[in-house]
Every structure is written in structure tokens, then in C-alpha cells.
Design a protein around this motif. Structure first.
Motif, short mmCIF file in Angstrom:
data_model
loop_
_atom_site.label_atom_id
_atom_site.label_comp_id
_atom_site.label_asym_id
_atom_site.label_seq_id
_atom_site.Cartn_x
_atom_site.Cartn_y
_atom_site.Cartn_z
N SER A 73 0.83 -1.21 0.00
CA SER A 73 0.00 0.00 0.00
C SER A 73 0.86 1.26 0.00
O SER A 73 0.34 2.37 0.03
N HIS A 74 2.19 1.08 -0.04
CA HIS A 74 3.12 2.22 -0.12
C HIS A 74 3.92 2.13 -1.42
O HIS A 74 4.67 1.17 -1.61
N SER A 75 3.82 3.14 -2.26
CA SER A 75 4.44 3.07 -3.58
C SER A 75 5.97 2.97 -3.50
O SER A 75 6.58 2.29 -4.31
N MET A 126 10.79 -2.99 -4.11
CA MET A 126 10.61 -4.43 -4.35
C MET A 126 10.92 -4.78 -5.81
O MET A 126 11.61 -5.76 -6.12
N PHE A 127 10.44 -3.94 -6.73
CA PHE A 127 10.69 -4.21 -8.15
C PHE A 127 12.16 -4.03 -8.53
O PHE A 127 12.67 -4.72 -9.39
N GLN A 128 12.84 -3.11 -7.84
CA GLN A 128 14.27 -2.95 -8.10
C GLN A 128 15.00 -4.25 -7.79
O GLN A 128 15.91 -4.66 -8.51
N LEU A 153 -6.68 -1.27 -3.96
CA LEU A 153 -6.74 -0.67 -5.30
C LEU A 153 -5.46 0.07 -5.67
O LEU A 153 -4.86 -0.23 -6.71
N SER A 154 -5.02 1.00 -4.83
CA SER A 154 -3.81 1.76 -5.18
C SER A 154 -2.62 0.81 -5.35
O SER A 154 -1.76 1.02 -6.21
N SER A 155 -2.58 -0.24 -4.54
CA SER A 155 -1.46 -1.20 -4.64
C SER A 155 -1.40 -1.83 -6.03
O SER A 155 -0.31 -2.11 -6.54
N CYS A 201 1.38 -2.49 -11.01
CA CYS A 201 1.29 -2.49 -12.47
C CYS A 201 2.26 -1.46 -13.06
O CYS A 201 2.99 -1.74 -14.01
N ARG A 202 2.28 -0.27 -12.46
CA ARG A 202 3.16 0.79 -12.97
C ARG A 202 4.62 0.34 -12.95
O ARG A 202 5.39 0.64 -13.87
N ALA A 203 4.99 -0.39 -11.90
CA ALA A 203 6.38 -0.84 -11.80
C ALA A 203 6.68 -2.01 -12.74
O ALA A 203 7.81 -2.18 -13.19
N ALA A 204 5.65 -2.81 -13.04
CA ALA A 204 5.87 -4.03 -13.86
C ALA A 204 5.82 -3.74 -15.36
O ALA A 204 6.51 -4.40 -16.15
N ILE A 205 5.00 -2.76 -15.75
CA ILE A 205 4.67 -2.60 -17.17
C ILE A 205 5.85 -2.23 -18.09
O ILE A 205 6.00 -2.86 -19.15
N PRO A 206 6.68 -1.24 -17.75
CA PRO A 206 7.73 -0.86 -18.72
C PRO A 206 8.59 -2.04 -19.18
O PRO A 206 8.90 -2.18 -20.37
N ALA A 207 8.95 -2.91 -18.22
CA ALA A 207 9.79 -4.06 -18.59
C ALA A 207 9.00 -5.06 -19.44
O ALA A 207 9.55 -5.68 -20.36
#
Ligand code: NAD
Length: 244
Positions: free
Chosen positions: A64-66, A72-74, A114-116, A121-127
């Protein structure tokens, strides 16, 4: 064949844990996200590695924290180019009258459910776009379609997940990324542990199939969506024992 990977948020128990075991048993590298239950996930990691010979990583983060999601994605991108499958599973319920709900309680449910999904998605999509492939599965609920009394924030959050799923599916279809949601009915997990025996049997009687689903059935549904034909995208797929 190249090994595939999956990130499952909220993998410490319930549907997320069953999905982790299923994807691992089918050879996936599994990223196990949890908020606090790292001990529980150590046991799950041990099971995955010894029983299935698969690999996995534990990624603690409060989704719930961007900033925690981005960190985590890094860690994921440290060793993998992109996710093959993202399962936005973590969620919470909140039971009570809307008129008794505080701003903080409302925000907490909306941010977690929802925000999560937006953050992940925002972190996953570019790759995924760079690779021109990927699958996103959002865990929703039948209450997102029908609404549930005394679960207004939860119902609103899952309706939001459904809208986000449909919009993102259109946005990402040209990049060969499928976005779908699994709209579950009632699953026998800790989320429903506050129900009394009477409430459980009353609810079961309302479900045409006459019982709650098991977490393993929910996990199988997620697997089926992850492996469905590429042409299936933008769908809110129900599994509710005939309830709706
Ligand atoms: P559960 O309570 O057993 O598991 C939820 C998981 O999410 C736990 O691992 C928890 O630690 C994690 N989580 C919660 N907040 C988090 C946060 N901020 N950051 C990281 N992880 C967090 O519940 P479940 O039934 O397995 O639910 C999984 C998903 O299925 C949820 O999105 C829920 O809304 C949805 N769902 C459940 C049911 C049901 O009847 N159980 C029905 C429809 C949809």
C-alpha cells in the motif's frame, strides 16, 4: 525452455500461498511478497525448494506504499529482465457500516486493495512492454460487481480493480500484455475467519454450490488465467459457486 517467473503479492497465506505452491510445482521462479510474515514465508520457501526443486525469493514490502513497491521491483530487476506474470493478490476486508467508517479506515482499504494494484502495475509494465509480453492478473471479488452490505469500501475497491483491469487491458493489448481479473466468491481463508458457524452456514446456503471454495481452487483459477490463450484480455472472470 527458459524458466518463467511470477510475483504474487500477499503470498504468506490463503489464496496467495496456494498460488505460490501451484506455480512453483509447475516450474516457475516465484517471488513471494509479504508485508510482515517473513517467518511464514521462510517455511513456504523451504517447501518450494525442497518439494518442487523450484526457486523463489522473499520480497517483504507493504504494497500500500508506492516507495516500498518500487524498491521491491528494483530487487526483481536485479536478476530478471521482466516479470512473466504479476498476480495482484494482497488485500484486506473491512466489515462495518459506512456511516461508522473513518477516513483512515476508508483510505487503508482503498490503498491496500486498489492503489497497490496501480503501484505494482506501474512498476511491472515498462519491462513487460520492452519484452512485448506479460500477464497481469488482478484478484477481485464478486462484491465488486454486486456490492456487499457492510463492505462498502471493499466493494468499491474491487469495482475499481475491475475498471482498472479493463482499461489497462486496452492500453496494453498492442504490447501483447494480457490483463484480466479473477472475481472470486467466498474462499475459505483467514479473511473469513471472523464469521461465526451460523454465519458460515447461512452464507453457504446462499451459494448454489453449497460451500465456500478452497484456496487451492482459487489458485487453480489463477493458473488457468495465466495460461489462457493470449486473445483473452480485459475479462473479469467469475468463480463464485454460481452466486452471481
Ligand atoms: P488472506 O487474509 O488469507 O490473505 C491476504 C494476504 O494479503 C496476506 O498474506 C496478507 O499478509 C497480505 N496483505 C494484506 N495487506 C498487505 C499489504 N499492505 N502488503 C502486503 N501484503 C498484504 O486473504 P485471501 O482470502 O487469501 O485474500 C487474497 C485476495 O483474494 C484478496 O485480494 C481478497 O480481497 C481476495 N478475495 C478473497 C475472497 C475470500 O472470500 N477469501 C473472496 C474474493 C476475493
Amino acid at each position: 525452455m527458459e524458466q518463467k517467473n511470477v510475483l504474487i503479492t500477499g503470498a504468506s497465506r490463503g489464496i496467495g500461498k496456494s498460488a505460490a505452491l501451484l506455480f512453483a510445482s509447475r516450474g516457475y521462479h516465484v517471488f513471494l511478497n509479504c508485508r510482515t510474515s517473513v517467518d511464514e514465508l521462510q517455511k513456504l520457501k523451504y517447501t518450494i525448494e525442497t518439494l518442487y526443486g523450484s526457486t523463489c525469493d522473499i520480497l517483504p514490502a507493504d504494497i500500500s506504499h508506492s516507495d516500498e513497491v518500487d524498491a521491491m521491483f528494483q530487487k526483481i530487476y536485479h536478476s530478471w529482465d521482466a516479470l512473466d506474470v504479476l498476480i495482484n493478490n494482497a488485500g484486506i476486508s473491512h466489515i462495518g457500516l459506512l456511516s461508522d467508517m473513518s477516513n483512515e479506515e476508508w483510505d487503508h482499504v482503498l490503498r491496500t486493495n486498489l492503489s497497490s494494484v496501480f503501484y505494482c502495475c506501474r512498476a511491472a509494465i515498462p519491462a513487460m512492454v520492452a519484452r512485448q509480453s506479460g500477464r497481469i492478473i488482478n484478484v477481485s471479488s464478486m462484491w465488486g460487481t454486486s456490492g456487499a452490505s457492510c463492505e462498502a469500501a471493499y466493494s468499491a475497491s474491487k469495482a475499481g480493480v475491475n475498471g482498472l483491469t479493463r482499461a489497462l487491458a486496452k492500453e496494453l493489448a498492442p504490447s501483447n500484455i494480457q490483463v484480466n481479473a479473477a472475481a472470486f466468491g467466498v474462499i475459505d481463508t483467514d479473511m473469513n475467519s471472523q464469521l461465526t458457524e451460523e454465519e458460515r452456514s447461512a452464507l453457504s446456503e446462499e451459494i448454489p454450490i453449497g460451500r465456500f471454495a478452497t484456496p487451492d481452487e482459487a489458485a487453480l483459477m489463477l493458473w488457468n488465467i495465466a495460461t489462457a490463450p493470449e486473445y483473452m484480455t480485459g475479462q473479469i472472470i467469475g468463480m463464485d459457486g454460481g452466486f452471481l
